[in-house]
Scaffold this active site. Structure first.
Site, short mmCIF file in Angstrom:
data_model
loop_
_atom_site.label_atom_id
_atom_site.label_comp_id
_atom_site.label_asym_id
_atom_site.label_seq_id
_atom_site.Cartn_x
_atom_site.Cartn_y
_atom_site.Cartn_z
N TYR A 170 48.32 61.90 72.02
CA TYR A 170 47.21 62.62 72.65
C TYR A 170 47.22 62.56 74.19
O TYR A 170 46.99 63.60 74.83
CB TYR A 170 45.88 62.12 72.10
CG TYR A 170 45.59 62.68 70.72
CD1 TYR A 170 44.96 63.90 70.55
CD2 TYR A 170 46.00 61.99 69.57
CE1 TYR A 170 44.72 64.42 69.30
CE2 TYR A 170 45.76 62.50 68.31
CZ TYR A 170 45.13 63.72 68.18
OH TYR A 170 44.91 64.24 66.93
N GLU B 57 41.40 60.79 62.21
CA GLU B 57 42.73 60.57 61.65
C GLU B 57 42.98 59.10 61.31
O GLU B 57 43.67 58.79 60.33
CB GLU B 57 43.79 61.10 62.62
CG GLU B 57 43.78 62.62 62.68
CD GLU B 57 44.40 63.19 63.94
OE1 GLU B 57 45.17 62.47 64.62
OE2 GLU B 57 44.13 64.37 64.25
#
EC number: 1.14.12.17
Length: 393
Positions: A95, A137
């Site tokens: 990310y 997640e």
């Protein structure tokens, strides 16, 4: 939480993102891959080459800007995308990389219009969105690993059987190479298959629906062979031509939210086109074996009889059910399409409908189901293809 100033600044970029979004995401992917070529082991190269992923990401960034003052609006999309991420093996450390190059791309494309204030606001907004994905997640990874016979990321599976279902669709029966069983899954879910292919520097990943009801010892995927000239057909052709019984491939745990509601016993209709029949087989078999009394309709459209997979299987299950109707049409024949009149004849609008197939087919079916009075919340579908998100294939 984002400050009101940050929300205002991000929302002010909506017109710019609408106009220049694809330019930004195109630069983003190019710059990120130049700096981090290892990420090409995750991304779908065909979607990149065709510009599909660039467009999908541009739409996602635009949607985030539009809903920045109420991000709960995009929560369903976050969950759907998170399933794809977990299936592909996206990790938290990916990310920051994405965020860095997305902001750099905004600055490169927009130039002086991307003021320090705008870049700072988008950096803060991206951080909040990324944290949401990471949190969701994390829970999914923990659940996948903790369930019986579960695992994270990818695991070796052996092709136990390879069965030709039609001229264009072949099934692959997959069993864990370590001799263990597989975790249970919900009808409609998919797995990712990861391959190392000759003449390809990077790994390739594709997602395929599980095409049979949950079994304790195996998965089944049913893959359509695309044209040799179709860039989307590189992996499917490789599977058809080069992956045989006894070969080993890598597989991710089941994922996905386009799933059968097994608690219901009300009328149900499965409406599929082409290879869209694959998740429907898992759902239909589940209904046929667990609630055979449930009023069920299966409508399928194929090009012709030779390309029609699972016809005998559907007929066999239908014969054992108390109230099942099955109808197939072939587009190569006259009037060979599922029409509004056919939907009116077969589909009980008091129940649920599941739709899967090519994009145009799905758009028409969803529209016509609405036209015959089926409520939106009882029409279930998922458009397959590049995820409209910040990371992946």
């Amino acid at each position: 939480m984002l400050s009101e100033d940050t929300k205002t600044i991000v929302k002010s970029t909506v017109p710019v993102l609408e106009e220049h979004g694809v330019d930004i995401t195109t630069v983003f992917y190019r710059r990120m891959f130049e700096a981090h070529p290892e990420l090409l082991n995750i991304f779908n190269h065909a979607n990149q080459a065709q510009g599909r992923q660039q467009t999908a990401l541009a739409k996602a960034v635009y949607a985030a800007a539009v809903h920045i003052d109420n991000l709960e609006e995009i929560l369903p999309a976050v969950v759907q995308i998170a399933h794809k991420h977990v299936s592909l093996g996206i990790k938290p450390e990916h990310y920051p990389i994405v965020g860095e190059y997305l902001l750099k791309a905004m600055k490169e494309v927009l130039g002086d219009a991307a003021t320090d204030e705008i870049i700072e606001a988008w950096g803060e907004a991206y951080g909040v969105i990324a944290d949401a994905f990471i949190s969701v997640e994390k829970d999914m990874y923990e659940q996948a690993a903790s369930q019986e016979n579960g695992w994270n990321y990818f695991k070796d599976f052996v092709v136990a059987r390879k069965v030709k279902e039609s001229d264009v669709i072949t099934s692959f029966y997959l069993r864990p190479a370590d001799g263990s069983n597989v975790p249970p899954y919900t009808a409609g879910q998919y797995i990712s298959v990861r391959l190392s292919m000759p003449d390809n520097e990077y790994l390739v990943i594709r997602q395929y629906s599980l095409s049979q009801a949950s079994k304790p010892d195996e998965f089944r995927i049913s893959v359509k062979r695309e044209s040799d000239n179709d860039p989307n057909g590189v992996v499917s052709n490789y599977l058809h031509k080069h992956v045989n019984e006894g070969d080993t491939i890598e597989v991710s745990p089941p994922a996905g939210i386009f799933v059968l509601d097994v608690e219901k016993t009300t009328p149900i209709a499965f409406i599929s086109g082409g290879v869209g029949i694959t998740p429907m087989m898992s759902m239909f078999e589940t209904v046929a074996t667990s609630t055979p009394e449930r009023p069920t309709v299966f409508l399928h459209g194929a090009r012709n009889r030779l390309q029609h997979a699972f016809d005998d299987d559907i007929k066999a299950y239908s014969e054992k059910m108390e109230n099942a109707k099955y109808k197939t049409v072939y587009s190569d024949e006259e009037n060979g399409f599922i029409t509004r009149e056919m939907l009116e004849q077969y589909v009980d609008t008091s129940g649920d409908a599941y739709v899967c197939g090519p994009t145009v087919f799905m758009e028409i079916m969803i529209r016509e189901l609405r036209n015959i009075g089926m409520p939106e919340e009882r029409i279930h579908y998922e458009f397959f293809g590049p995820a409209m998100d910040l990371n992946t294939n």
